[in-house]
Design an enzyme around this catalytic site. Structure first.
Site, short mmCIF file in Angstrom:
data_model
loop_
_atom_site.label_atom_id
_atom_site.label_comp_id
_atom_site.label_asym_id
_atom_site.label_seq_id
_atom_site.Cartn_x
_atom_site.Cartn_y
_atom_site.Cartn_z
N GLY A 170 0.82 -1.22 0.00
CA GLY A 170 0.00 0.00 0.00
C GLY A 170 0.85 1.26 0.00
O GLY A 170 1.57 1.55 -0.96
N ILE A 204 3.47 1.93 1.81
CA ILE A 204 4.88 1.78 2.24
C ILE A 204 5.79 1.84 1.01
O ILE A 204 5.58 1.10 0.06
CB ILE A 204 5.12 0.42 2.93
CG1 ILE A 204 4.14 0.21 4.08
CG2 ILE A 204 6.56 0.29 3.41
CD1 ILE A 204 4.20 -1.20 4.66
N GLY A 249 -12.90 -2.08 5.73
CA GLY A 249 -12.55 -1.83 4.33
C GLY A 249 -11.15 -2.30 3.95
O GLY A 249 -10.63 -1.92 2.90
N LYS A 308 1.96 -10.46 -3.95
CA LYS A 308 2.87 -9.37 -3.57
C LYS A 308 4.30 -9.87 -3.43
O LYS A 308 5.24 -9.21 -3.88
CB LYS A 308 2.37 -8.72 -2.27
CG LYS A 308 1.07 -7.95 -2.46
CD LYS A 308 0.44 -7.58 -1.14
CE LYS A 308 -0.83 -6.74 -1.30
NZ LYS A 308 -1.58 -6.60 -0.06
N1 HSE Z 1 -6.73 -6.81 1.16
C1 HSE Z 1 -5.42 -6.22 1.12
C2 HSE Z 1 -4.85 -6.24 2.53
C3 HSE Z 1 -5.53 -4.81 0.59
O1 HSE Z 1 -5.60 -6.54 3.46
O2 HSE Z 1 -3.68 -5.99 2.71
C4 HSE Z 1 -4.23 -4.22 0.17
O3 HSE Z 1 -3.63 -4.92 -0.87
#
Ligand code: HSE
Length: 402
Positions: free
Chosen positions: A129, A131, A182, A200
Site C-alpha cells: 500500500g 509503504i 474496508g 505481492k
Molecule cells: N486486502 C489487502 C490487505 C488490501 O488486506 O492488505 C491491500 O492490498
C-alpha cells in the site's frame, strides 16, 4: 499543466482524487507542473459529486486524447485493466497502478512495453500500500544482492491474527471486523488463503532477482486453520503467529512461500500488528533494513499511486529502467527448505515417548487436556513430512522461525 486520467472511482480512485486535491500545491512544486485530472473512467455515474463532470464511460475518449500524459489504473482485476494499460502504453501514455494482480501476472510484459514506447509503467502501490518498497528495491538498494525479503504483506490477516492474539476473538468475528473496516478484498479467500500476499511476494521476488517469479509456483498456505488454541500455545512459548511472505536465497537457489509462521520477540516482524504491513530486507552489503507502514486503505494506497504519477511527470520523456525480465526464475523445491515446526498432537493417539522416537530431543509444551504440543529443531520440510507421516493424531503443525 499535465493532464491525467483515473480509471476507476472506487476506494483507491477516489483516494487519488483526494490526495491530488488536498496536496495540490505541494505536489505541483515537486512535479514541476500542476496536475489536472481531466477524466475519470467508471461504469457508474456520481450525481451530486463534483467528480461527475469528469466521468466518462468510454475508454476510447481517454486513449484518443493526446493531452492525457498519465493514466492511473486503479480498477483492480486483470481485465479490462490489462487491455487498457497496454493500449495506454502503446499510445505513449505513462501508467501508474495499484493493481497487484495485474503486476504479478503481466508486470514484465508491461515494463517491456513501456520501455519500447519511452514511457513508464510504475506500481509502487501494488505491494505494501503506502509503504515505499518498490522504489527502494529498484533504486536505493540497487548496489546490493538481495539475500532475503520477509514481509507481512496483508493487512486484513495481520489485523485478524493480532485481534485473535490480543483479545482471544474467534476467526469469523475478526474477519467481519476487517471487512467492515474496508481492508479486506471483495473475496475474503484472497486475504485469508494467502493469495494476496502470494502475488505481492511474487512481485518483490521478481524485482529482487530480475526474472519473472510466477505466483503459481509459490507455496501458499493461509490462516484459515489457525485457532485460538494455537495462540494459547504460542503465548506459552513466548511467540506470536504471523502470516509471512518470504523469498530467500540459499546456495544460489531462491525459495519462496506464504505461510503462518511462529516467530519470537527477536524477529523484526514480531511487533508489526493490526493492519500495519512491514517488509524486512536483507542485502549482502547493507545487512538488514525494515520498511513499515499502512499496507492497505484509501489514502495510504492513493499516496503511493500519486507519488508514481509525480515520478512519471518528472521523467516524462525518459524510461526509467526496471530490471524484471520475462524469463522465468525456477524456484527451489520447498521440500528442501528448513524450519522449526510446532506440532499439536492428540494425547490418546500418541505419547511423548513416541514423539521422541520419531523426532529426537524436542521441547514439549502443554496448554490443555487431551493434547500436547512440541517444537522440533530446524529440519528440512521433506524430513518433517516423512516423520510426521508416522505420527498419529496430529492436530496441526505450524512452521517456526525462532
Ligand atoms: N486486502 C489487502 C490487505 C488490501 O488486506 O492488505 C491491500 O492490498
Amino acid at each position: 499543466m499535465v493532464k491525467i486520467a483515473v480509471l476507476g472511482y472506487g476506494t483507491v480512485g477516489s483516494g487519488v482524487v483526494e490526495v491530488l486535491t488536498t496536496n495540490r500545491e505541494s505536489i505541483a512544486k515537486k512535479a514541476g507542473d500542476e496536475i489536472d485530472i481531466k477524466y475519470v473512467l467508471d461504469l457508474r455515474d456520481f450525481p451530486g459529486d463534483p467528480i461527475q463532470e469528469k466521468i466518462v464511460h468510454d475508454y476510447q475518449v481517454i486513449l484518443n486524447d493526446p493531452e492525457v500524459r498519465v493514466v492511473v489504473e486503479v480498477m483492480g482485476g486483470i481485465e479490462p485493466a490489462f487491455t487498457f494499460v497496454k493500449q495506454a502504453l502503446m499510445a505513449g501514455k505513462n501508467v501508474a497502478t495499484s493493481n497487484k494482480e495485474l503486476v504479478a501476472h503481466h508486470g514484465a510484459q508491461l515494463i517491456a512495453l513501456a520501455r519500447e514506447n519511452s514511457v513508464n509503467f510504475m506500481f509502487e502501490a501494488s505491494v505494501g500500500g503506502g509503504i515505499p518498497i518498490i522504489r527502494p528495491l529498484l533504486q536505493s538498494l540497487t548496489a546490493d544482492e538481495i539475500v532475503e525479503i520477509s514481509g507481512i504483506l496483508n493487512g486484513t490477516t495481520n489485523y485478524m491474527l493480532t485481534k485473535m492474539s490480543e483479545q482471544g476473538l474467534d476467526y469469523d468475528t475478526v474477519l467481519k471486523n476487517a471487512q467492515d473496516k474496508g481492508y479486506a478484498e471483495r473475496n475474503p479467500a484472497a486475504d485469508v488463503e494467502g493469495y494476496d500476499a502470494c502475488r505481492k511476494i511474487a512481485i518483490l521476488a521478481s524485482l529482487a532477482y530480475g526474472h519473472q517469479v510466477d505466483f503459481e509456483d509459490i507455496y501458499t498456505e493461509g490462516i484459515t486453520k489457525i485457532t485460538d488454541t494455537d495462540f494459547e500455545y504460542a503465548k506459552k512459548l513466548g511467540l506470536s503467529i504471523k502470516l509471512l511472505a518470504v523469498c530467500k536465497k540459499q546456495d544460489e537457489k531462491v525459495f519462496a512461500m506464504v505461510s503462518p509462521v511462529m516467530i519470537g520477540p527477536e524477529h523484526p516482524l514480531y511487533n508489526v500488528n493490526n493492519v500495519f504491513n512491514a517488509i524486512f530486507v536483507k542485502g549482502n552489503m547493507l545487512g538488514d533494513a525494515m520498511f513499515y507502514g499502512r499496507g492497505a486503505g484509501k489514502l495510504p494506497t492513493a499516496s503511493a499511486v500519486v507519488a508514481d504519477v509525480v515520478e512519471e511527470i518528472k521523467h516524462i520523456h525518459t524510461n526509467i529502467r526496471i530490471n524484471w525480465s520475462m524469463d522465468k526464475l525456477e524456484l527451489a523445491d520447498m521440500k528442501e527448505a528448513s524450519h522449526r515446526f510446532f506440532v499439536r498432537v492428540s494425547r490418546d493417539q500418541t505419547s511423548m515417548d513416541q514423539v521422541r522416537e520419531l523426532f529426537g530431543d524436542v521441547d514439549f509444551v502443554q496448554v490443555k487436556d487431551g493434547e500436547f504440543g512440541f517444537v522440533t529443531p530446524m529440519m528440512k520440510e521433506k524430513d518433517f513430512d516423512d516423520k510426521a507421516a508416522g505420527l498419529k493424531g496430529m492436530i496441526t503443525r505450524i512452521r517456526g522461525n525462532f
